[in-house]
Design a protein around this motif. Structure first.
Motif, PDB file in Angstrom:
ATOM      1  N   VAL A 122       0.944  -0.776  -0.069  1.00 42.39           N
ATOM      2  CA  VAL A 122       0.007   0.128  -0.050  1.00 42.39           C
ATOM      3  C   VAL A 122       1.034   1.261   0.127  1.00 42.39           C
ATOM      4  N   GLU A 123       1.743   1.444   1.192  1.00 42.09           N
ATOM      5  CA  GLU A 123       2.719   2.404   1.081  1.00 42.09           C
ATOM      6  C   GLU A 123       3.364   2.691  -0.533  1.00 42.09           C
ATOM      7  N   ARG A 124       3.680   1.914  -1.200  1.00 38.81           N
ATOM      8  CA  ARG A 124       4.346   1.714  -2.469  1.00 38.81           C
ATOM      9  C   ARG A 124       4.251   1.953  -3.790  1.00 38.81           C
ATOM     10  N   LEU A 125       2.706   1.318  -3.869  1.00 36.62           N
ATOM     11  CA  LEU A 125       1.682   1.732  -4.441  1.00 36.62           C
ATOM     12  C   LEU A 125       1.234   3.596  -4.592  1.00 36.62           C
ATOM     13  N   GLY A 126       1.294   4.036  -3.167  1.00 35.92           N
ATOM     14  CA  GLY A 126       1.137   5.502  -2.735  1.00 35.92           C
ATOM     15  C   GLY A 126       1.549   6.171  -4.162  1.00 35.92           C
ATOM     16  N   LYS A 127       2.983   5.840  -3.629  1.00 39.73           N
ATOM     17  CA  LYS A 127       4.360   6.487  -4.104  1.00 39.73           C
ATOM     18  C   LYS A 127       5.050   6.277  -5.413  1.00 39.73           C
ATOM     19  N   GLU A 128       5.230   5.259  -5.606  1.00 45.70           N
ATOM     20  CA  GLU A 128       5.302   4.483  -6.963  1.00 45.70           C
ATOM     21  C   GLU A 128       4.215   4.351  -8.516  1.00 45.70           C
ATOM     22  N   LEU A 129       3.181   3.926  -7.683  1.00 45.80           N
ATOM     23  CA  LEU A 129       1.379   3.899  -8.940  1.00 45.80           C
ATOM     24  C   LEU A 129       0.663   4.510  -8.130  1.00 45.80           C
TER      25      LEU A 129
END
Length: 124
Positions: free
Chosen positions: A14-21
């Protein structure tokens, strides 16, 4: 199992989706993205683009489609979860499907935005 096939914890996904995608979401063990199109022609173009990238990467998503949308879902089956492989392919899909040459300058103008007869994808 390689590091690329280690299933990531939900909090990291969830954190990476917010930042990366930011246009992707995590749901039921998959990362997902729905692309809206203008017609069946655009839908087929998006499906074929995703298919080419997935085959070249040897990492295959699930795809659902209708007349004016395509949903792509990624999860690494061997890891039983979302991995770095899924993020890497999602980024490449996002880069290619979302490419807008007319907005980056240069000799390629992109599809005319003023004439909807030529529109095939609804950009975010």
């Amino acid at each position: 199992m390689s590091e690329e096939e280690r299933a990531l914890p939900e909090s990291e996904i969830v954190e990476r989706l917010g930042k990366e995608l930011p246009h992707w979401r995590y749901e039921n063990g998959w990362i997902r993205r729905k692309y809206k199109t203008h017609s069946w022609k655009g839908t087929l173009m998006v499906i074929n683009t995703i298919g080419h990238l997935a085959e070249a990467a040897w990492h295959h998503p699930d795809i659902a489609a209708s007349y004016a949308w395509v949903e792509v879902k990624l999860m690494t089956h061997t890891a039983k979860g979302v991995t770095d492989k899924d993020f890497a392919l999602a980024k490449k899909i996002e880069e290619v499907v979302g490419w807008r040459p007319g907005q980056e300058g240069g000799p390629l103008e992109g599809t005319p935005e003023t004439d909807q007869r030529f529109a095939y994808i609804k950009y975010d």
